[in-house]
Design a protein around this motif. Structure first.
Motif, PDB file in Angstrom:
ATOM      1  N   GLY A   1      34.734  47.053  36.642  1.00  0.00           N
ATOM      2  CA  GLY A   1      34.564  48.074  37.659  1.00  0.00           C
ATOM      3  C   GLY A   1      35.808  48.311  38.496  1.00  0.00           C
ATOM      4  N   LEU A   2      36.765  47.378  38.456  1.00  0.00           N
ATOM      5  CA  LEU A   2      37.997  47.515  39.224  1.00  0.00           C
ATOM      6  C   LEU A   2      39.074  48.303  38.480  1.00  0.00           C
TER       7      LEU A   2
ATOM      8  N   VAL B   1      54.428  35.547  40.488  1.00  0.00           N
ATOM      9  CA  VAL B   1      53.212  35.342  41.277  1.00  0.00           C
ATOM     10  C   VAL B   1      52.391  36.622  41.316  1.00  0.00           C
ATOM     11  N   PHE B   2      53.066  37.758  41.548  1.00  0.00           N
ATOM     12  CA  PHE B   2      52.333  39.027  41.584  1.00  0.00           C
ATOM     13  C   PHE B   2      51.723  39.344  40.228  1.00  0.00           C
ATOM     14  N   PHE B   3      52.490  39.216  39.171  1.00  0.00           N
ATOM     15  CA  PHE B   3      52.012  39.551  37.828  1.00  0.00           C
ATOM     16  C   PHE B   3      50.763  38.757  37.472  1.00  0.00           C
ATOM     17  N   ILE B   4      50.804  37.437  37.677  1.00  0.00           N
ATOM     18  CA  ILE B   4      49.668  36.589  37.315  1.00  0.00           C
ATOM     19  C   ILE B   4      48.502  36.800  38.278  1.00  0.00           C
ATOM     20  N   GLY B   5      48.791  36.806  39.589  1.00  0.00           N
ATOM     21  CA  GLY B   5      47.731  36.915  40.583  1.00  0.00           C
ATOM     22  C   GLY B   5      47.026  38.258  40.564  1.00  0.00           C
ATOM     23  N   PHE B   6      47.787  39.342  40.461  1.00  0.00           N
ATOM     24  CA  PHE B   6      47.191  40.675  40.446  1.00  0.00           C
ATOM     25  C   PHE B   6      46.385  40.881  39.170  1.00  0.00           C
ATOM     26  N   ALA B   7      46.919  40.385  38.046  1.00  0.00           N
ATOM     27  CA  ALA B   7      46.191  40.484  36.786  1.00  0.00           C
ATOM     28  C   ALA B   7      44.895  39.674  36.850  1.00  0.00           C
ATOM     29  N   TRP B   8      44.912  38.542  37.549  1.00  0.00           N
ATOM     30  CA  TRP B   8      43.722  37.699  37.671  1.00  0.00           C
ATOM     31  C   TRP B   8      42.591  38.466  38.370  1.00  0.00           C
ATOM     32  N   ILE B   9      42.910  39.087  39.511  1.00  0.00           N
ATOM     33  CA  ILE B   9      41.901  39.874  40.227  1.00  0.00           C
ATOM     34  C   ILE B   9      41.456  41.066  39.387  1.00  0.00           C
ATOM     35  N   PHE B  10      42.401  41.715  38.769  1.00  0.00           N
ATOM     36  CA  PHE B  10      42.143  42.905  37.956  1.00  0.00           C
ATOM     37  C   PHE B  10      41.175  42.601  36.814  1.00  0.00           C
ATOM     38  N   LEU B  11      41.319  41.438  36.194  1.00  0.00           N
ATOM     39  CA  LEU B  11      40.523  41.090  35.018  1.00  0.00           C
ATOM     40  C   LEU B  11      39.147  40.525  35.359  1.00  0.00           C
ATOM     41  N   LEU B  12      38.871  40.322  36.640  1.00  0.00           N
ATOM     42  CA  LEU B  12      37.578  39.760  37.023  1.00  0.00           C
ATOM     43  C   LEU B  12      36.416  40.702  36.723  1.00  0.00           C
ATOM     44  N   ASP B  13      36.671  42.007  36.829  1.00  0.00           N
ATOM     45  CA  ASP B  13      35.555  42.936  36.688  1.00  0.00           C
ATOM     46  C   ASP B  13      36.043  44.285  36.171  1.00  0.00           C
TER      47      ASP B  13
ATOM     48  N   VAL C   1      43.438  32.841  49.568  1.00  0.00           N
ATOM     49  CA  VAL C   1      44.789  32.302  49.366  1.00  0.00           C
ATOM     50  C   VAL C   1      45.541  33.141  48.341  1.00  0.00           C
ATOM     51  N   LEU C   2      44.846  33.528  47.268  1.00  0.00           N
ATOM     52  CA  LEU C   2      45.472  34.356  46.242  1.00  0.00           C
ATOM     53  C   LEU C   2      45.902  35.698  46.819  1.00  0.00           C
ATOM     54  N   MET C   3      45.053  36.315  47.633  1.00  0.00           N
ATOM     55  CA  MET C   3      45.403  37.598  48.229  1.00  0.00           C
ATOM     56  C   MET C   3      46.606  37.457  49.166  1.00  0.00           C
ATOM     57  N   PHE C   4      46.650  36.381  49.923  1.00  0.00           N
ATOM     58  CA  PHE C   4      47.799  36.146  50.800  1.00  0.00           C
ATOM     59  C   PHE C   4      49.084  36.001  49.982  1.00  0.00           C
ATOM     60  N   LEU C   5      49.005  35.263  48.874  1.00  0.00           N
ATOM     61  CA  LEU C   5      50.184  35.082  48.021  1.00  0.00           C
ATOM     62  C   LEU C   5      50.622  36.409  47.410  1.00  0.00           C
TER      63      LEU C   5
ATOM     64  N   TRP D   1      47.237  46.189  51.011  1.00  0.00           N
ATOM     65  CA  TRP D   1      46.676  46.495  52.340  1.00  0.00           C
ATOM     66  C   TRP D   1      45.356  47.248  52.187  1.00  0.00           C
ATOM     67  N   TYR D   2      45.305  48.159  51.229  1.00  0.00           N
ATOM     68  CA  TYR D   2      44.066  48.905  50.975  1.00  0.00           C
ATOM     69  C   TYR D   2      42.951  47.963  50.536  1.00  0.00           C
ATOM     70  N   TYR D   3      43.270  47.005  49.671  1.00  0.00           N
ATOM     71  CA  TYR D   3      42.270  46.026  49.248  1.00  0.00           C
ATOM     72  C   TYR D   3      41.733  45.252  50.444  1.00  0.00           C
ATOM     73  N   THR D   4      42.623  44.888  51.342  1.00  0.00           N
ATOM     74  CA  THR D   4      42.203  44.153  52.538  1.00  0.00           C
ATOM     75  C   THR D   4      41.348  45.033  53.436  1.00  0.00           C
ATOM     76  N   ASP D   5      41.726  46.299  53.553  1.00  0.00           N
ATOM     77  CA  ASP D   5      41.007  47.221  54.429  1.00  0.00           C
ATOM     78  C   ASP D   5      39.570  47.457  53.956  1.00  0.00           C
ATOM     79  N   ILE D   6      39.353  47.521  52.647  1.00  0.00           N
ATOM     80  CA  ILE D   6      38.005  47.749  52.123  1.00  0.00           C
ATOM     81  C   ILE D   6      37.267  46.435  51.864  1.00  0.00           C
ATOM     82  N   ASP D   7      37.913  45.310  52.222  1.00  0.00           N
ATOM     83  CA  ASP D   7      37.309  43.985  52.046  1.00  0.00           C
ATOM     84  C   ASP D   7      36.896  43.771  50.592  1.00  0.00           C
ATOM     85  N   LEU D   8      37.849  43.964  49.694  1.00  0.00           N
ATOM     86  CA  LEU D   8      37.569  43.870  48.260  1.00  0.00           C
ATOM     87  C   LEU D   8      36.993  42.517  47.866  1.00  0.00           C
ATOM     88  N   LEU D   9      37.517  41.447  48.443  1.00  0.00           N
ATOM     89  CA  LEU D   9      37.094  40.112  48.032  1.00  0.00           C
ATOM     90  C   LEU D   9      35.600  39.904  48.252  1.00  0.00           C
TER      91      LEU D   9
END
Length: 381
Positions: A108-109, A94-106, A70-74, A33-41
């Protein structure tokens, strides 16, 4: 060895791990929810013209089109499913792979508690925390093998203990740094002595004191004070201290949770219907996987020993190592200049035109990121 195997497969009540699953799921819902609130994407991943991937994970890229949405919704859906215990193995995967995917993008996160969430998500994929307090009635059972509770305890103790080991260095013990910088302290006051040496002793000992029943209550009180203090002093650790406080439940007696459950009419009925299981057997492939996971968690944080020099100064091997609040720099001024070899002109560069504030703040801890940024500017120019 046989005694150890027997102890690891000894049945323990399932209610405690079920309660932790609910708590962990709620923490995930809050974080997403925090990621959505700060418009992380958009603000964190699409706005910067370049990202800083981890070495070896350059292949992790932003998904095209609406793929990130779609990834954030999942991820949000998986967090809800983890909380209520529905299709847990799939949701956790789904959480393990998806959250790690976003985490590994940068880079700075990066945040230690986000890395811990990824590890906890993985552990949910190999355990049966939906055996209690879940909507999946077919998955319900009274007991679980003890290793399923112990693997979570191991991970939490490791965070504390390795955080303590990282503090055994001259900067922390004698110069009181970076604590003085973080607290804007001007001198070595009594409070700083307590923060420096008390924090060191706490990190090294609290995990083992939590395991020993006679000292458990005192360790819990100390952990409560320690984490609340951290949440007040540090403004960049998010939900981490509250997650660590809630995770103390994993060190309580599983039988006490079961006694609480059995006070209700439904609990008493389930108690009479439950079948007693004397011992569990763990499949060999799962044993190997757990063994590899434990060895990796024990050894990988020590990779800094392979580097020359003081890693707390130049930043190598700080991430994924629980070296928390060891390397801190105040960013007073950050200036970049570009030299045009043809015209011999020197131009000042505004990094904010290329990267986000979070990335700029990460640059102060990671010289490699500065080099990567310089190479990008050179190529872009």
């Amino acid at each position: 060895m046989q005694s150890l195997v027997t102890r690891l497969n000894k049945p323990v009540k399932s209610g405690l791990l079920g309660l932790f699953r609910i708590f962990f799921g709620l923490c995930l819902v809050y974080e997403l929810w925090y990621y959505t609130d700060i418009d992380l994407l958009n603000m964190g991943l699409r706005q910067p013209v370049m990202l800083f991937p981890y070495q070896g994970f350059e292949w992790v890229q932003k998904l095209p089109g609406k793929g990130m949405e779609v990834l954030m919704f999942l991820l949000i859906l998986s967090a809800v499913c983890i909380t209520i215990g529905w299709m847990l193995r799939i949701a956790a995967t789904v959480f393990f792979i998806g959250f790690a995917w976003i985490f590994l993008l940068d880079k700075g996160l990066y945040n230690n508690h986000l890395y811990l969430f990824i590890l906890m998500g993985f552990l949910l994929t190999i355990t049966d925390s939906d055996a209690a307090f879940s909507v999946s009635k077919k998955r319900h059972r009274e007991t679980l093998p003890a290793w399923q509770l112990m693997i979570f305890q191991f991970q939490l103790i490791l965070v504390y203990f390795y955080g303590g080991l990282a503090k055994i260095n001259p900067d922390w013990l004698y110069n009181f740094q970076p604590v003085m910088a973080l607290t804007e302290g001007q001198s070595k006051t009594l409070g700083l002595y307590i923060l420096v040496y008390g924090g060191l002793v706490f990190d090294l000992m609290v995990g083992f004191l939590l395991l020993w029943k006679p000292t458990r209550i005192y360790a819990m009180i100390a952990a409560l004070i320690f984490n609340i203090t951290n949440s007040i002093i540090f403004n960049d650790i998010g939900v981490f201290p509250f997650f660590m406080i809630g995770s103390l439940m994993l060190f309580t007696d599983p039988d006490n949770v079961t006694k609480w459950m059995n006070r209700s009419p439904a609990g008493k009925k389930a108690k009479h219907q439950a079948k007693s299981i004397e011992v569990y057997t763990t499949p060999k492939p799962l044993v190997i996987l757990i063994g590899v996971y434990i060895v990796f968690q024990l050894l990988f944080p020590f990779r800094y020993l392979l580097y020359k020099g003081d890693v707390d100064w130049y930043g190598e091997a700080q991430r994924f190592s629980w070296r928390m609040k060891i390397q801190t720099r105040d960013l007073i001024e950050f200036k970049l200049t570009v030299l045009d070899y043809k015209t011999k002109q020197i131009m000042e560069l505004n990094p904010g035109q290329y990267i986000t504030t979070a990335q700029i703040l990460a640059l102060r801890q990671d010289p490699q990121m500065v080099l990567d940024f310089a190479k990008y500017i050179e190529k872009d120019a």
